[in-house]
Design a protein around this motif. Structure first.
Motif, PDB file in Angstrom:
ATOM      1  N   TYR A  79      26.426  20.553  -8.711  1.00  0.00           N
ATOM      2  CA  TYR A  79      25.327  20.118  -9.570  1.00  0.00           C
ATOM      3  C   TYR A  79      25.842  19.504 -10.871  1.00  0.00           C
ATOM      4  O   TYR A  79      25.243  18.572 -11.414  1.00  0.00           O
ATOM      5  N   GLY A  80      26.957  20.033 -11.376  1.00  0.00           N
ATOM      6  CA  GLY A  80      27.539  19.477 -12.596  1.00  0.00           C
ATOM      7  C   GLY A  80      27.959  18.034 -12.409  1.00  0.00           C
ATOM      8  O   GLY A  80      27.888  17.230 -13.342  1.00  0.00           O
ATOM      9  N   GLY A  81      28.403  17.674 -11.210  1.00  0.00           N
ATOM     10  CA  GLY A  81      28.771  16.295 -10.914  1.00  0.00           C
ATOM     11  C   GLY A  81      27.572  15.371 -10.975  1.00  0.00           C
ATOM     12  O   GLY A  81      27.672  14.228 -11.435  1.00  0.00           O
ATOM     13  N   ILE A  82      26.412  15.862 -10.523  1.00  0.00           N
ATOM     14  CA  ILE A  82      25.187  15.067 -10.601  1.00  0.00           C
ATOM     15  C   ILE A  82      24.822  14.810 -12.055  1.00  0.00           C
ATOM     16  O   ILE A  82      24.492  13.685 -12.442  1.00  0.00           O
ATOM     17  N   VAL A  83      24.897  15.857 -12.878  1.00  0.00           N
ATOM     18  CA  VAL A  83      24.601  15.699 -14.309  1.00  0.00           C
ATOM     19  C   VAL A  83      25.535  14.664 -14.935  1.00  0.00           C
ATOM     20  O   VAL A  83      25.092  13.757 -15.651  1.00  0.00           O
ATOM     21  N   LEU A  84      26.817  14.784 -14.652  1.00  0.00           N
ATOM     22  CA  LEU A  84      27.809  13.882 -15.229  1.00  0.00           C
ATOM     23  C   LEU A  84      27.558  12.438 -14.820  1.00  0.00           C
ATOM     24  O   LEU A  84      27.511  11.526 -15.665  1.00  0.00           O
ATOM     25  N   LEU A  85      27.383  12.197 -13.544  1.00  0.00           N
ATOM     26  CA  LEU A  85      27.229  10.831 -13.040  1.00  0.00           C
ATOM     27  C   LEU A  85      25.927  10.194 -13.527  1.00  0.00           C
ATOM     28  O   LEU A  85      25.905   9.013 -13.898  1.00  0.00           O
ATOM     29  N   MET A  86      24.839  10.969 -13.539  1.00  0.00           N
ATOM     30  CA  MET A  86      23.575  10.409 -14.007  1.00  0.00           C
ATOM     31  C   MET A  86      23.587  10.196 -15.516  1.00  0.00           C
ATOM     32  O   MET A  86      22.904   9.298 -16.029  1.00  0.00           O
ATOM     33  N   ALA A  87      24.355  10.993 -16.240  1.00  0.00           N
ATOM     34  CA  ALA A  87      24.510  10.759 -17.686  1.00  0.00           C
ATOM     35  C   ALA A  87      25.237   9.445 -17.924  1.00  0.00           C
ATOM     36  O   ALA A  87      24.862   8.662 -18.807  1.00  0.00           O
ATOM     37  N   ILE A  88      26.275   9.181 -17.141  1.00  0.00           N
ATOM     38  CA  ILE A  88      26.995   7.907 -17.255  1.00  0.00           C
ATOM     39  C   ILE A  88      26.056   6.740 -16.960  1.00  0.00           C
ATOM     40  O   ILE A  88      26.018   5.747 -17.690  1.00  0.00           O
ATOM     41  N   GLU A  89      25.262   6.873 -15.894  1.00  0.00           N
ATOM     42  CA  GLU A  89      24.340   5.807 -15.492  1.00  0.00           C
ATOM     43  C   GLU A  89      23.316   5.525 -16.575  1.00  0.00           C
ATOM     44  O   GLU A  89      22.916   4.368 -16.796  1.00  0.00           O
ATOM     45  N   SER A  90      22.880   6.570 -17.287  1.00  0.00           N
ATOM     46  CA  SER A  90      21.840   6.397 -18.307  1.00  0.00           C
ATOM     47  C   SER A  90      22.401   6.013 -19.667  1.00  0.00           C
ATOM     48  O   SER A  90      21.641   5.762 -20.602  1.00  0.00           O
ATOM     49  N   ALA A  91      23.726   5.997 -19.780  1.00  0.00           N
ATOM     50  CA  ALA A  91      24.365   5.587 -21.033  1.00  0.00           C
ATOM     51  C   ALA A  91      24.697   4.101 -21.002  1.00  0.00           C
ATOM     52  O   ALA A  91      25.670   3.657 -21.604  1.00  0.00           O
ATOM     53  N   CYS A  92      23.878   3.333 -20.271  1.00  0.00           N
ATOM     54  CA  CYS A  92      24.013   1.866 -20.183  1.00  0.00           C
ATOM     55  C   CYS A  92      25.271   1.442 -19.427  1.00  0.00           C
ATOM     56  O   CYS A  92      25.805   0.348 -19.655  1.00  0.00           O
ATOM     57  N   ILE A  93      25.763   2.297 -18.545  1.00  0.00           N
ATOM     58  CA  ILE A  93      26.899   1.962 -17.691  1.00  0.00           C
ATOM     59  C   ILE A  93      26.375   1.899 -16.266  1.00  0.00           C
ATOM     60  O   ILE A  93      25.858   2.895 -15.759  1.00  0.00           O
ATOM     61  N   PRO A  94      26.471   0.743 -15.601  1.00  0.00           N
ATOM     62  CA  PRO A  94      25.815   0.558 -14.297  1.00  0.00           C
ATOM     63  C   PRO A  94      26.490   1.302 -13.143  1.00  0.00           C
ATOM     64  O   PRO A  94      27.058   0.718 -12.222  1.00  0.00           O
ATOM     65  N   LEU A  95      26.421   2.621 -13.188  1.00  0.00           N
ATOM     66  CA  LEU A  95      26.851   3.457 -12.078  1.00  0.00           C
ATOM     67  C   LEU A  95      25.590   3.759 -11.273  1.00  0.00           C
ATOM     68  O   LEU A  95      24.678   4.417 -11.781  1.00  0.00           O
ATOM     69  N   PRO A  96      25.476   3.269 -10.058  1.00  0.00           N
ATOM     70  CA  PRO A  96      24.171   3.240  -9.377  1.00  0.00           C
ATOM     71  C   PRO A  96      23.625   4.606  -8.976  1.00  0.00           C
ATOM     72  O   PRO A  96      24.198   5.306  -8.146  1.00  0.00           O
ATOM     73  N   SER A  97      22.482   4.953  -9.560  1.00  0.00           N
ATOM     74  CA  SER A  97      21.798   6.180  -9.151  1.00  0.00           C
ATOM     75  C   SER A  97      21.307   6.076  -7.717  1.00  0.00           C
ATOM     76  O   SER A  97      21.089   7.090  -7.051  1.00  0.00           O
ATOM     77  N   GLU A  98      21.164   4.832  -7.229  1.00  0.00           N
ATOM     78  CA  GLU A  98      20.742   4.596  -5.852  1.00  0.00           C
ATOM     79  C   GLU A  98      21.794   5.068  -4.845  1.00  0.00           C
ATOM     80  O   GLU A  98      21.539   5.120  -3.644  1.00  0.00           O
ATOM     81  N   ILE A  99      22.982   5.378  -5.332  1.00  0.00           N
ATOM     82  CA  ILE A  99      24.040   5.937  -4.491  1.00  0.00           C
ATOM     83  C   ILE A  99      24.215   7.425  -4.795  1.00  0.00           C
ATOM     84  O   ILE A  99      24.342   8.249  -3.896  1.00  0.00           O
ATOM     85  N   ILE A 100      24.170   7.763  -6.069  1.00  0.00           N
ATOM     86  CA  ILE A 100      24.411   9.140  -6.505  1.00  0.00           C
ATOM     87  C   ILE A 100      23.393  10.108  -5.897  1.00  0.00           C
ATOM     88  O   ILE A 100      23.752  11.108  -5.259  1.00  0.00           O
ATOM     89  N   MET A 101      22.126   9.829  -6.103  1.00  0.00           N
ATOM     90  CA  MET A 101      21.090  10.778  -5.715  1.00  0.00           C
ATOM     91  C   MET A 101      20.879  10.881  -4.205  1.00  0.00           C
ATOM     92  O   MET A 101      20.680  11.984  -3.681  1.00  0.00           O
TER      93      MET A 101
END
Length: 204
Positions: A23-45
């Motif tokens: 779960y911590g990995g989800i928090v980390l990756l979605m935080a990166i995505e929401s910090a204006c860095i295009p890490l796709p939530s369409e893949i993460i979630m």
């Protein structure tokens, strides 16, 4: 292509982070995505949703952790907009593939629809990544910003995770075409990020 290989490695890295950190990995990756860095939530979630299908995670907790990550990542972006304004965002946005057209679109949405766009923007691909900037520039009330961000992000994260879970439920019919589920995710990552990068250079 080299780019496709690199993006494929990114998709594998995303899955590795979630598999290792949970779960911590989800928090980390979605935080990166929401910090204006295009890490796709369409893949993460959706990958997190697949882990729900496997019984390794719980759907509502996955959505909650995703929304929490979105809030945590959005707060720094909000303050960048609040303290540096549009000029700072335009100057350094290109380093994280945010074009002037992206910023103008977010500004226009905020001006036309008001603060509710923070909620609605969290339900829209691409827009959700940088919608925090115009909120900061407009000095939106922080409590409202956090509430709208959390609620919109929770719905988005839940929907994507649920989609991944459903794909997992139909895995037996899909495995004829794919050897491993992560190849589906990697393919999605390649398509999304190539589109995003191409769009960025076209809009600058």
């Amino acid at each position: 292509m080299l780019l496709e290989k690199l993006i494929g490695l990114l998709a594998v890295w995303i899955m590795s982070v979630i598999s290792t950190m949970g779960y911590g990995g989800i928090v980390l990756l979605m935080a990166i995505e929401s910090a204006c860095i295009p890490l796709p939530s369409e893949i993460i979630m959706p990958f997190a949703g697949y882990l729900v299908f496997k019984g390794e995670m719980v759907l509502w907790i996955v959505a909650l952790m995703g929304a929490l990550g979105c809030v945590l990542g959005s707060i720094p972006a909000y303050y960048v907009g609040k303290t540096g304004g549009r000029q700072l965002a335009e100057k350094y946005g290109r380093f994280v593939l945010i074009s002037k057209k992206d910023l103008k679109m977010a500004d226009d949405w905020f001006k036309n629809y008001g603060e509710i766009i923070i909620f609605l923007g969290r339900l829209l691909p691409a827009v959700r990544t940088f919608i925090a900037l115009p909120a900061g520039i407009a000095r939106m009330n922080m409590t409202k910003f956090i509430i709208y961000t959390f609620v919109g992000s929770f719905i988005w994260c839940w929907a994507l995770a649920y989609t991944g879970m459903v794909f997992g439920e139909h895995w037996d019919s899909l495995k004829v075409y794919f050897h491993e589920f992560h190849y589906v995710i990697a393919g999605g990552a390649i398509i999304f990020i190539i589109w995003y990068i191409r769009r960025h250079f076209q809009n600058n």
